[in-house]
Design an enzyme around this catalytic site. Structure first.
Site, PDB file in Angstrom:
ATOM      1  N   CYS A 177      49.443  32.404  29.773  1.00  0.00           N
ATOM      2  CA  CYS A 177      48.339  33.304  29.447  1.00  0.00           C
ATOM      3  C   CYS A 177      48.099  34.377  30.501  1.00  0.00           C
ATOM      4  O   CYS A 177      47.272  35.263  30.302  1.00  0.00           O
ATOM      5  CB  CYS A 177      47.066  32.494  29.243  1.00  0.00           C
ATOM      6  SG  CYS A 177      47.316  31.009  28.259  1.00  0.00           S
ATOM      7  N   HIS A 317      38.625  35.515  31.865  1.00  0.00           N
ATOM      8  CA  HIS A 317      39.627  34.826  31.046  1.00  0.00           C
ATOM      9  C   HIS A 317      38.907  34.137  29.904  1.00  0.00           C
ATOM     10  O   HIS A 317      39.364  34.209  28.757  1.00  0.00           O
ATOM     11  CB  HIS A 317      40.411  33.837  31.908  1.00  0.00           C
ATOM     12  CG  HIS A 317      41.568  33.225  31.209  1.00  0.00           C
ATOM     13  ND1 HIS A 317      42.566  33.972  30.610  1.00  0.00           N
ATOM     14  CD2 HIS A 317      41.903  31.918  30.999  1.00  0.00           C
ATOM     15  CE1 HIS A 317      43.462  33.156  30.056  1.00  0.00           C
ATOM     16  NE2 HIS A 317      43.075  31.910  30.281  1.00  0.00           N
ATOM     17  N   GLU A 328      36.101  28.819  35.955  1.00  0.00           N
ATOM     18  CA  GLU A 328      36.144  30.268  36.178  1.00  0.00           C
ATOM     19  C   GLU A 328      34.798  30.769  36.679  1.00  0.00           C
ATOM     20  O   GLU A 328      34.739  31.627  37.576  1.00  0.00           O
ATOM     21  CB  GLU A 328      36.544  31.018  34.907  1.00  0.00           C
ATOM     22  CG  GLU A 328      36.656  32.518  35.160  1.00  0.00           C
ATOM     23  CD  GLU A 328      37.187  33.317  33.999  1.00  0.00           C
ATOM     24  OE1 GLU A 328      37.534  34.505  34.210  1.00  0.00           O
ATOM     25  OE2 GLU A 328      37.268  32.779  32.878  1.00  0.00           O
ATOM     26  N   LYS A 349      37.573  37.327  24.186  1.00  0.00           N
ATOM     27  CA  LYS A 349      38.230  36.313  23.359  1.00  0.00           C
ATOM     28  C   LYS A 349      37.261  35.736  22.335  1.00  0.00           C
ATOM     29  O   LYS A 349      37.686  35.120  21.355  1.00  0.00           O
ATOM     30  CB  LYS A 349      38.801  35.206  24.232  1.00  0.00           C
ATOM     31  CG  LYS A 349      40.009  35.611  25.075  1.00  0.00           C
ATOM     32  CD  LYS A 349      40.551  34.424  25.862  1.00  0.00           C
ATOM     33  CE  LYS A 349      41.782  34.793  26.687  1.00  0.00           C
ATOM     34  NZ  LYS A 349      41.455  35.641  27.852  1.00  0.00           N
ATOM     35  N   HIS A 354      42.520  34.250  21.507  1.00  0.00           N
ATOM     36  CA  HIS A 354      43.361  34.236  22.703  1.00  0.00           C
ATOM     37  C   HIS A 354      44.761  34.707  22.326  1.00  0.00           C
ATOM     38  O   HIS A 354      45.492  34.010  21.628  1.00  0.00           O
ATOM     39  CB  HIS A 354      43.395  32.826  23.276  1.00  0.00           C
ATOM     40  CG  HIS A 354      43.982  32.726  24.640  1.00  0.00           C
ATOM     41  ND1 HIS A 354      44.772  33.713  25.220  1.00  0.00           N
ATOM     42  CD2 HIS A 354      43.898  31.739  25.579  1.00  0.00           C
ATOM     43  CE1 HIS A 354      45.138  33.342  26.422  1.00  0.00           C
ATOM     44  NE2 HIS A 354      44.634  32.148  26.669  1.00  0.00           N
ATOM     45  N   PHE A 413      48.326  28.317  31.535  1.00  0.00           N
ATOM     46  CA  PHE A 413      48.839  26.958  31.629  1.00  0.00           C
ATOM     47  C   PHE A 413      49.982  26.925  32.642  1.00  0.00           C
ATOM     48  O   PHE A 413      50.825  27.817  32.678  1.00  0.00           O
ATOM     49  CB  PHE A 413      49.367  26.491  30.272  1.00  0.00           C
ATOM     50  CG  PHE A 413      48.291  26.008  29.326  1.00  0.00           C
ATOM     51  CD1 PHE A 413      47.002  25.787  29.759  1.00  0.00           C
ATOM     52  CD2 PHE A 413      48.587  25.765  28.005  1.00  0.00           C
ATOM     53  CE1 PHE A 413      46.022  25.337  28.892  1.00  0.00           C
ATOM     54  CE2 PHE A 413      47.615  25.310  27.121  1.00  0.00           C
ATOM     55  CZ  PHE A 413      46.332  25.099  27.563  1.00  0.00           C
TER      56      PHE A 413
END
Length: 427
Positions: A177, A317, A328, A349, A354, A413
């Site tokens: 990502c 994010h 985050e 998002k 995403h 990830f």
């Protein structure tokens, strides 16, 4: 003095609009691009919805689109977004030096033909055992070699180089990502170091297929709010239950400042900060103390040669997973200090899902638009505050706000972290 890098062209294909203005208008109005999956029959899946690109026609962007009939959706999206960016930058006349024009993408892999692959496996079953010889023979007989080639992650960058005669550096990274944000950061470094004067950078991805949805369901990463897809992506909300899979592409033209000035280019803003770190922790979990994310933000702010108090907006994010949003938030607090509490933070998002490898590039574009238009987009579906997520998330409505320095976070990830800082161009 390092060479300065500015952004002179933008293009996008997203679930909330296939042009920059349509995407922006949707975000400003808080419209969701999430709905039930139409790419395949997902009625038996734990998650039956996604953020699909709609009304996309490659023929609107290039002549003879049939050339890409065997290419995956992500390649078509990449072309559509790149054509927009090249035209927007005014470099579609072939007058730039092709040897000084490169491509750096964070593009994902293509999608396999799930049903063909499954039928091959079924055909290779014999008396409860898997017959590799039969499976291999079926593959040699039935698989299309061009379709198999188009699945390789390097193919979008190769196609774009050929389309635009970009003979300079050509690269692709696939750091989950964080991929397209990392591509923008690395492309910026290429220009800073004098290896190119212009780079087409961004990302493209589509994982809305049976393998993709199955994989994320197995990881329990996706929301299962099937009764109300439009409210499923709810970053930082206490009732969040996972992210929503999206698809699309975002492309930017990055250019050395004097090169842009000499040709009279419009300038959206400047790429001033880039940070990249690894959590070195777990494959799917961000470090619980946010060490990688915090270091990444600090690195980007330091590279931008600004202070934490100068950050005016954070495009988070913000995936809508329990762990990511909490950590985050912690990382933003640790990096920006007390200033974090007065800094607008939003996750787009919540509306477009995403986009995986393409997420960072779309969000980079949003940061640049916020700088230019004096408005920050909302985080929709924010209803129930979470004590662990205690920042200003621009809940549910866009807000007028002057932005000179915008921070964009992308955490992938595998523990990859990338932060970018974009600044208003001051000449």
């Amino acid at each position: 003095m390092r060479r300065r890098v500015v952004v002179t062209g933008l293009g996008c294909i997203t679930p909330v609009g296939n042009t920059i203005d349509r995407m922006w208008d949707s975000l400003m109005e808080g419209r969701s691009g999430i709905d039930y999956i139409t790419h395949f029959d997902a009625s038996s899946f734990p998650t039956r919805f996604a953020a699909e690109v709609k009304d996309f026609d490659l023929g609107e962007y290039i002549d003879h689109p049939e050339r890409f009939d065997v290419a995956g959706r992500h390649i078509r999206f990449a072309i559509g977004a790149a054509v927009q960016a090249v035209r927007d930058a005014g470099i579609d006349d072939g007058k730039i030096d092709p040897a000084r024009f490169g491509v750096y993408l964070g593009a994902g892999e293509g999608q396999q033909d799930f049903f063909l692959f499954m039928s091959m496996i079924a055909q290779a079953q014999k008396d409860g055992e898997f017959d590799m010889e039969v499976f291999t023979r079926c593959g040699l007989e039935r698989l299309n070699p061009l379709e198999e080639l188009e699945q390789e992650p390097n193919m979008p960058a190769g196609h774009l180089a050929a389309l635009f005669n970009a003979q300079g550096p050509n690269l692709n990274c696939l750091t989950a990502c964080a991929a397209s944000s990392q591509a923008i950061g690395e492309a910026t470094e290429i220009i800073r170091q004098g290896e190119a004067d212009m780079m087409l950078s961004g990302g493209a991805h589509s994982m809305i297929h049976p393998f993709g949805v199955t994989g994320f369901n197995l990881l329990t990463a996706l929301s299962t709010r099937n009764d109300n897809p439009q409210q499923a992506s709810r970053p930082f909300d206490r009732e969040r239950d996972g992210f929503v899979l999206g698809e699309g592409a975002g492309m930017l033209i990055l250019e050395e400042l004097e090169h842009a000035k000499n040709r009279g280019a419009q300038i959206y803003g400047e790429v001033v900060g880039y940070g990249s770190t690894a959590d070195a922790y777990r494959i799917t979990d961000i470090h619980p103390e946010g060490r990688g994310a915090t270091a990444c933000i600090n690195m980007a702010v330091a590279d931008a040669r600004i202070s934490a108090e100068d950050v005016d907006y954070v495009n988070a994010h913000g995936t809508s997973t329990a762990v990511n949003d909490r950590v985050e938030t912690m990382a933003i607090r640790q990096s920006l200090g007390e200033h974090a509490r007065e800094t607008p933070v939003s996750s787009t998002k919540s509306m477009m899902g995403h986009l995986i490898a393409a997420a960072g590039s779309a969000e980079a574009i949003i940061c640049l638009l916020s700088i230019n238009r004096g408005v920050v987009p909302p985080t929709i579906n924010y209803e129930t505050p979470d004590p662990d997520c205690d920042l200003d998330y621009v809940a549910n409505a866009a807000r007028e706000h002057q932005v000179r320095h915008a921070l964009s976070n992308s955490f992938g990830f595998g523990g990859q972290n990338v932060s970018l800082v974009f600044s208003a161009f001051d000449g």
